[in-house]
Scaffold this active site. Structure first.
Site, PDB file in Angstrom:
ATOM      1  N   ASP A 131     -79.224 -12.646   1.105  1.00  0.00           N
ATOM      2  CA  ASP A 131     -80.334 -12.702  -0.001  1.00  0.00           C
ATOM      3  C   ASP A 131     -81.132 -14.107   0.309  1.00  0.00           C
ATOM      4  O   ASP A 131     -80.519 -14.982   0.924  1.00  0.00           O
ATOM      5  CB  ASP A 131     -79.932 -12.614  -1.179  1.00  0.00           C
ATOM      6  N   ASP A 154     -83.742 -16.010  -2.236  1.00  0.00           N
ATOM      7  CA  ASP A 154     -84.019 -16.896  -3.337  1.00  0.00           C
ATOM      8  C   ASP A 154     -82.634 -16.987  -4.170  1.00  0.00           C
ATOM      9  O   ASP A 154     -82.343 -15.923  -4.524  1.00  0.00           O
ATOM     10  CB  ASP A 154     -85.029 -16.290  -4.289  1.00  0.00           C
TER      11      ASP A 154
END
Length: 341
Positions: free
Chosen positions: A19, A21
């Site tokens: 992932d 952020d």
């Protein structure tokens, strides 16, 4: 899969899916240690991919952003919910079909790239509405989307993240905006594309050439649940949204395979722990006393966390946690848990 003493977590996998952020960067700044971790993976010749629910940037823009932070990335390594949503609509609609867009310009660009026509008003008779995060999204766009869906348009949400991380704390995410339409329309979207749906991770796993893929995320409700739906192992890092209290209260579908404070857990066996762990290992013990979990002993805080996960996940409800002794108090406080319960 467990981590044996002295064995690096990363050595059990052929692909690491990040992932972005909350894992690699926070808004527009790299998280400490992230650049070095990815550089180490590249130096070892390991495959990496990036899966993000953020629909406000195109894959090429995300790759450029990462490269500018010191993380060399190619557009084909980046999987975004915006691109996946556009591909889904391309497969469902005739070429050139109008699609009402609620979101950022990147989402419109992805639709154009697959031969669809972005529009902004319900009276343009869109065949579908696609809703993604955009910092400028307001009432007028939501109103047009509501009218179009009531008139029969397919409603696609790029993702339903309730919040997104920021330097000032969690802010409303696309899930909060989807909730506005859900309330107005009294129904759910027809399709949710991004995490926790499994599509992004399944696409990444196919690129691993049949090897094992590890998902690294900071959110239990998107990254970890999405990994579990895709049948992949997952590592929760505590650098983004989900924290230890949420981990201890997690439902089975949101429980990770491993936990680490940060990406050092990929390489350092002492910086990662499988969860749940034994309730009486690593120098710690957890005892249920009158509905509260009491942590006692001393040792590595991560081992205490694994023991607490074992006890909390087997309890009928979310119990209070307290310490028995200064070492236990210190371990709890290091994870943001009050030592006194």
């Amino acid at each position: 899969m467990s981590v044996d003493a002295g064995e690096r977590l990363v050595d059990g996998y052929t692909l690491v899916v990040f992932d972005l952020d909350g894992v690699i960067y926070l808004i527009d700044r790299p998280i400490p240690g992230a650049v070095d971790a990815v550089a180490r993976l590249h130096a070892e010749g390991r495959a990496v991919a990036y899966a993000t629910n953020n629909a406000s940037r195109r894959s090429s823009e995300v790759a450029d952003l990462l490269t500018g932070m010191g993380v060399p990335a190619r557009p084909e390594e980046v999987l975004t919910s915006a691109a996946a949503s556009a591909e889904l609509l391309r497969d469902r609609l005739p070429a050139g079909a109008p699609v009402l867009v609620v979101g950022a310009e990147a989402l419109r660009a992805e639709l154009r790239a697959v031969g669809l026509t972005p529009v902004s008003r319900a009276d343009e008779k869109p065949a579908a509405v696609v809703q993604g995060y955009g910092p400028q999204v307001g009432w007028a766009e939501l109103a047009e989307a509501s009218l179009a869906v009531r008139d029969g348009a397919i409603w696609i949400a790029t993702n339903t993240d309730r919040t997104l991380p920021s330097g000032r704390g969690p802010l409303p995410g696309n899930g909060a905006l989807v909730a506005v339409l859900r309330t107005a329309l009294e129904r759910d979207p027809d399709v949710v594309v991004g995490k926790p749906e499994s599509a992004l991770f399944e696409t990444a796993a196919r690129r691993s050439g049949g090897g094992r893929a590890l998902v690294v995320g900071d959110r239990l409700d998107t990254d970890i649940e999405g990994a579990r739906r895709a049948g992949l192992d997952s590592l929760l890092v505590l650098t983004g949204v989900s924290r230890v209290p949420e981990l201890l209260a997690a439902e089975p579908q949101r429980r990770p395979t491993y936990v680490a404070r940060d990406l050092a857990g990929l390489f350092d066996p002492a910086a990662v722990v499988p969860v749940p762990g034994p309730a009486d290992a690593g120098g710690w013990s957890v005892t249920n006393r009158g509905g509260s979990l009491e942590l006692a002993g001393s040792g590595r805080p991560l081992d205490a966390l694994a023991a607490l996960c074992a006890a909390a996940w087997s309890a009928p409800s979310s119990p209070r946690i307290r310490s028995a002794g200064p070492d236990a108090a210190g371990a709890l406080e290091s994870f943001g848990l009050p030592a006194g319960g």
